[in-house]
Every structure is written in structure tokens, then in C-alpha cells.
Motif scaffolding. Structure first.
Motif, PDB file in Angstrom:
ATOM      1  N   ALA A 235     -10.478  30.363  15.254  1.00  0.00           N
ATOM      2  CA  ALA A 235      -9.757  31.229  16.187  1.00  0.00           C
ATOM      3  C   ALA A 235     -10.577  31.486  17.448  1.00  0.00           C
ATOM      4  CB  ALA A 235      -9.399  32.548  15.502  1.00  0.00           C
ATOM      5  N   LEU A 236     -11.880  31.726  17.267  1.00  0.00           N
ATOM      6  CA  LEU A 236     -12.742  31.956  18.428  1.00  0.00           C
ATOM      7  C   LEU A 236     -12.832  30.711  19.305  1.00  0.00           C
ATOM      8  CD1 LEU A 236     -15.670  33.967  16.791  1.00  0.00           C
ATOM      9  CD2 LEU A 236     -13.914  34.842  18.332  1.00  0.00           C
ATOM     10  N   THR A 237     -12.854  29.554  18.684  1.00  0.00           N
ATOM     11  CA  THR A 237     -12.956  28.309  19.443  1.00  0.00           C
ATOM     12  C   THR A 237     -11.647  27.989  20.154  1.00  0.00           C
ATOM     13  OG1 THR A 237     -14.564  27.496  17.851  1.00  0.00           O
ATOM     14  CG2 THR A 237     -13.538  25.876  19.277  1.00  0.00           C
ATOM     15  N   LYS A 238     -10.527  28.068  19.426  1.00  0.00           N
ATOM     16  CA  LYS A 238      -9.224  27.703  20.004  1.00  0.00           C
ATOM     17  C   LYS A 238      -8.773  28.688  21.080  1.00  0.00           C
ATOM     18  CE  LYS A 238      -8.364  24.048  17.575  1.00  0.00           C
ATOM     19  NZ  LYS A 238      -8.296  22.740  18.162  1.00  0.00           N
ATOM     20  N   SER A 239      -9.167  29.960  20.957  1.00  0.00           N
ATOM     21  CA  SER A 239      -8.759  30.945  21.957  1.00  0.00           C
ATOM     22  C   SER A 239      -9.541  30.815  23.251  1.00  0.00           C
ATOM     23  CB  SER A 239      -8.932  32.360  21.395  1.00  0.00           C
ATOM     24  OG  SER A 239     -10.313  32.655  21.255  1.00  0.00           O
ATOM     25  N   GLY A 240     -10.662  30.091  23.210  1.00  0.00           N
ATOM     26  CA  GLY A 240     -11.473  29.919  24.406  1.00  0.00           C
ATOM     27  C   GLY A 240     -12.590  30.938  24.525  1.00  0.00           C
ATOM     28  N   LEU A 241     -12.666  31.860  23.570  1.00  0.00           N
ATOM     29  CA  LEU A 241     -13.700  32.888  23.627  1.00  0.00           C
ATOM     30  C   LEU A 241     -15.096  32.277  23.495  1.00  0.00           C
ATOM     31  CD1 LEU A 241     -14.322  35.879  23.855  1.00  0.00           C
ATOM     32  CD2 LEU A 241     -14.132  36.050  21.370  1.00  0.00           C
ATOM     33  N   MET A 242     -15.252  31.289  22.623  1.00  0.00           N
ATOM     34  CA  MET A 242     -16.556  30.643  22.466  1.00  0.00           C
ATOM     35  C   MET A 242     -16.977  29.952  23.765  1.00  0.00           C
ATOM     36  SD  MET A 242     -18.192  30.983  19.697  1.00  0.00           S
ATOM     37  CE  MET A 242     -18.082  31.282  17.979  1.00  0.00           C
ATOM     38  N   ARG A 243     -16.024  29.351  24.454  1.00  0.00           N
ATOM     39  CA  ARG A 243     -16.343  28.686  25.728  1.00  0.00           C
ATOM     40  C   ARG A 243     -16.796  29.714  26.753  1.00  0.00           C
ATOM     41  NH1 ARG A 243     -16.629  24.554  28.815  1.00  0.00           N
ATOM     42  NH2 ARG A 243     -15.626  24.363  30.829  1.00  0.00           N
ATOM     43  N   ARG A 244     -16.115  30.860  26.803  1.00  0.00           N
ATOM     44  CA  ARG A 244     -16.509  31.899  27.753  1.00  0.00           C
ATOM     45  C   ARG A 244     -17.897  32.444  27.434  1.00  0.00           C
ATOM     46  NH1 ARG A 244     -11.488  34.841  26.603  1.00  0.00           N
ATOM     47  NH2 ARG A 244     -10.001  33.188  26.951  1.00  0.00           N
ATOM     48  N   ILE A 245     -18.157  32.663  26.158  1.00  0.00           N
ATOM     49  CA  ILE A 245     -19.487  33.141  25.757  1.00  0.00           C
ATOM     50  C   ILE A 245     -20.537  32.083  26.079  1.00  0.00           C
ATOM     51  CG2 ILE A 245     -20.915  33.797  23.780  1.00  0.00           C
ATOM     52  CD1 ILE A 245     -18.414  35.047  22.538  1.00  0.00           C
ATOM     53  N   SER A 246     -20.203  30.818  25.833  1.00  0.00           N
ATOM     54  CA  SER A 246     -21.135  29.729  26.134  1.00  0.00           C
ATOM     55  C   SER A 246     -21.466  29.686  27.615  1.00  0.00           C
ATOM     56  CB  SER A 246     -20.537  28.390  25.715  1.00  0.00           C
ATOM     57  OG  SER A 246     -20.219  28.389  24.357  1.00  0.00           O
ATOM     58  N   LEU A 247     -20.455  29.847  28.460  1.00  0.00           N
ATOM     59  CA  LEU A 247     -20.693  29.851  29.906  1.00  0.00           C
ATOM     60  C   LEU A 247     -21.534  31.048  30.325  1.00  0.00           C
ATOM     61  CD1 LEU A 247     -17.189  28.678  31.180  1.00  0.00           C
ATOM     62  CD2 LEU A 247     -19.314  27.358  31.136  1.00  0.00           C
ATOM     63  N   LEU A 248     -21.315  32.188  29.689  1.00  0.00           N
ATOM     64  CA  LEU A 248     -22.121  33.368  29.973  1.00  0.00           C
ATOM     65  C   LEU A 248     -23.583  33.128  29.587  1.00  0.00           C
ATOM     66  CD1 LEU A 248     -22.211  36.376  30.841  1.00  0.00           C
ATOM     67  CD2 LEU A 248     -21.846  36.927  28.446  1.00  0.00           C
ATOM     68  N   ILE A 249     -23.805  32.539  28.426  1.00  0.00           N
ATOM     69  CA  ILE A 249     -25.164  32.227  27.986  1.00  0.00           C
ATOM     70  C   ILE A 249     -25.809  31.236  28.956  1.00  0.00           C
ATOM     71  CG2 ILE A 249     -26.521  31.099  26.162  1.00  0.00           C
ATOM     72  CD1 ILE A 249     -25.658  33.891  25.407  1.00  0.00           C
ATOM     73  N   MET A 250     -25.035  30.248  29.399  1.00  0.00           N
ATOM     74  CA  MET A 250     -25.583  29.246  30.320  1.00  0.00           C
ATOM     75  C   MET A 250     -25.946  29.868  31.668  1.00  0.00           C
ATOM     76  SD  MET A 250     -25.855  26.645  28.557  1.00  0.00           S
ATOM     77  CE  MET A 250     -26.349  25.500  29.811  1.00  0.00           C
ATOM     78  N   LYS A 251     -25.238  30.951  32.070  1.00  0.00           N
ATOM     79  CA  LYS A 251     -25.588  31.649  33.304  1.00  0.00           C
ATOM     80  C   LYS A 251     -26.932  32.367  33.154  1.00  0.00           C
ATOM     81  CE  LYS A 251     -21.200  33.244  34.836  1.00  0.00           C
ATOM     82  NZ  LYS A 251     -20.424  34.384  35.303  1.00  0.00           N
ATOM     83  N   LEU A 252     -27.157  32.915  31.960  1.00  0.00           N
ATOM     84  CA  LEU A 252     -28.379  33.681  31.735  1.00  0.00           C
ATOM     85  C   LEU A 252     -29.606  32.793  31.539  1.00  0.00           C
ATOM     86  CD1 LEU A 252     -26.959  36.390  29.297  1.00  0.00           C
ATOM     87  CD2 LEU A 252     -27.429  36.629  31.738  1.00  0.00           C
ATOM     88  N   PHE A 253     -29.400  31.582  31.002  1.00  0.00           N
ATOM     89  CA  PHE A 253     -30.508  30.679  30.712  1.00  0.00           C
ATOM     90  C   PHE A 253     -30.302  29.379  31.481  1.00  0.00           C
ATOM     91  CE2 PHE A 253     -30.070  33.460  27.061  1.00  0.00           C
ATOM     92  CZ  PHE A 253     -31.368  33.918  26.902  1.00  0.00           C
ATOM     93  N   SER A 254     -31.390  28.672  31.706  1.00  0.00           N
ATOM     94  CA  SER A 254     -31.289  27.421  32.460  1.00  0.00           C
ATOM     95  C   SER A 254     -30.517  26.373  31.652  1.00  0.00           C
ATOM     96  CB  SER A 254     -32.683  26.900  32.808  1.00  0.00           C
ATOM     97  OG  SER A 254     -33.365  26.519  31.633  1.00  0.00           O
ATOM     98  N   PRO A 255     -29.875  25.418  32.333  1.00  0.00           N
ATOM     99  CA  PRO A 255     -29.075  24.408  31.620  1.00  0.00           C
ATOM    100  C   PRO A 255     -29.903  23.281  31.001  1.00  0.00           C
ATOM    101  CG  PRO A 255     -28.891  24.083  33.973  1.00  0.00           C
ATOM    102  CD  PRO A 255     -29.713  25.328  33.774  1.00  0.00           C
ATOM    103  N   THR A 256     -31.207  23.452  30.935  1.00  0.00           N
ATOM    104  CA  THR A 256     -32.062  22.437  30.317  1.00  0.00           C
ATOM    105  C   THR A 256     -32.040  22.599  28.797  1.00  0.00           C
ATOM    106  OG1 THR A 256     -34.002  23.849  30.405  1.00  0.00           O
ATOM    107  CG2 THR A 256     -33.580  22.439  32.331  1.00  0.00           C
TER     108      THR A 256
END
Length: 160
Positions: free
Chosen positions: A100-121
Motif C-alpha cells: 500500500a505504501l509503495t502503490k500509493s506513492g508514499l514510499m517514493r515521496r519519502i525516498s525523494l525527501l531522504i535524497m534531498k537530505l543526503f547526497s545522491p551518491t
């Protein structure tokens, strides 16, 4: 090309069935029983089905349980005891929440938030996953549920 794939699947299905009958009818060596040879035959048949990608992985696994019971290698109670425990219901719920978290897009939003906080390396992604694990750890008490939730999250971070 599609015909070759279906021919490969049919061939591997036939090979798996033949392997099952050959192995389950071999006289067991010392230390093994007839039931153990049947179980080995079912397992080797499942390996052939996995190699040929004949059925989806979970279908082959369920077929392996059924094959063990139908061949007489184990009793029904032993073959399906993992599905009658409370942990199975808990795991099913945890995986449902993950889907449900994956299909709703919530995991993607959290992933993008994490990527903003940390470098993409790689180092940044690893650090982000560690910090996320530290946050999720006290909230979700079960190791199995945490694993079920972190898998789609890790994939989301990697895709992002």
C-alpha cells in the motif's frame, strides 16, 4: 521470440516432472527413507521450474508444499504448519502495508525527501537508509515487519 520462451517453459516443466519421478523412485541410500527421496524429488522438480521460470516464484513454492503433501513425503499438518501460525497473519499484514505504501506513492515521496537530505551518491544513500532504519526501528517492533517495509523503501531510494 515468445514461442521460444513458452517452448523453454514446457521443456523445463517436462524435465521437472521426469526428475521428480526418477528421484522419488530411486531406492534410498542408507540413512534416507522413501519419504526423503520423494521430498528430494519434489524439491528438484521445483528447482527445474524455477530455472525455466515456468510459473511465478510464489506459485512454485506453494506447488512445492502441495507436492510434498500429495507425494506422501509429509503430512498435511507438517506441510502447511507455517501458514497456520500467527506470524503468517502478521507477515501478510506487514507486506500488505508495504504494498500500500509503495502503490500509493508514499514510499517514493519519502525516498525523494531522504535524497534531498543526503547526497545522491552511494555513501549518501547508505547513510540515508541507516538513518531511516534508526527512525523505523523503535516504531515497528518486529524485525520481519521492518524488513518487509524496508525492501520497497530501499528500492525507492535506489530508483530516485
Amino acid at each position: 521470440m515468445n514461442t521460444k520462451m513458452s517452448t523453454k517453459k514446457i521443456v523445463m516443466l517436462i524435465v521437472g516432472i521426469i526428475v521428480f519421478f526418477i528421484v522419488s523412485n530411486i531406492t534410498p541410500p542408507e540413512g534416507l527413507t522413501v519419504e526423503s527421496m520423494k521430498a528430494l524429488g519434489v524439491f528438484l522438480c521445483a528447482v527445474c521450474l524455477w530455472i525455466g521460470d515456468v510459473f511465478p516464484f510464489f506459485v512454485t513454492c506453494l506447488g512445492m508444499f502441495c507436492g510434498m503433501v500429495l507425494s506422501g513425503a509429509v503430512t498435511f499438518e507438517v506441510g502447511f504448519m507455517g501458514f497456520s501460525s500467527s506470524i503468517y497473519c502478521f507477515m501478510l499484514g506487514a507486506m500488505g502495508i508495504s504494498v500500500a505504501l509503495t502503490k500509493s506513492g508514499l514510499m517514493r515521496r519519502i525516498s525523494l525527501l531522504i535524497m534531498k537530505l543526503f547526497s545522491p551518491t552511494f555513501k549518501g544513500q547508505s547513510l540515508g537508509l541507516i538513518v531511516t532504519g534508526l527512525i523505523i526501528n523503535p516504531v515497528v517492533p518486529s524485525v520481519t515487519a521492518k524488513t518487509a517495509m524496508m525492501m520497497p523503501f530501499s528500492k525507492g531510494v535506489a530508483d530516485a
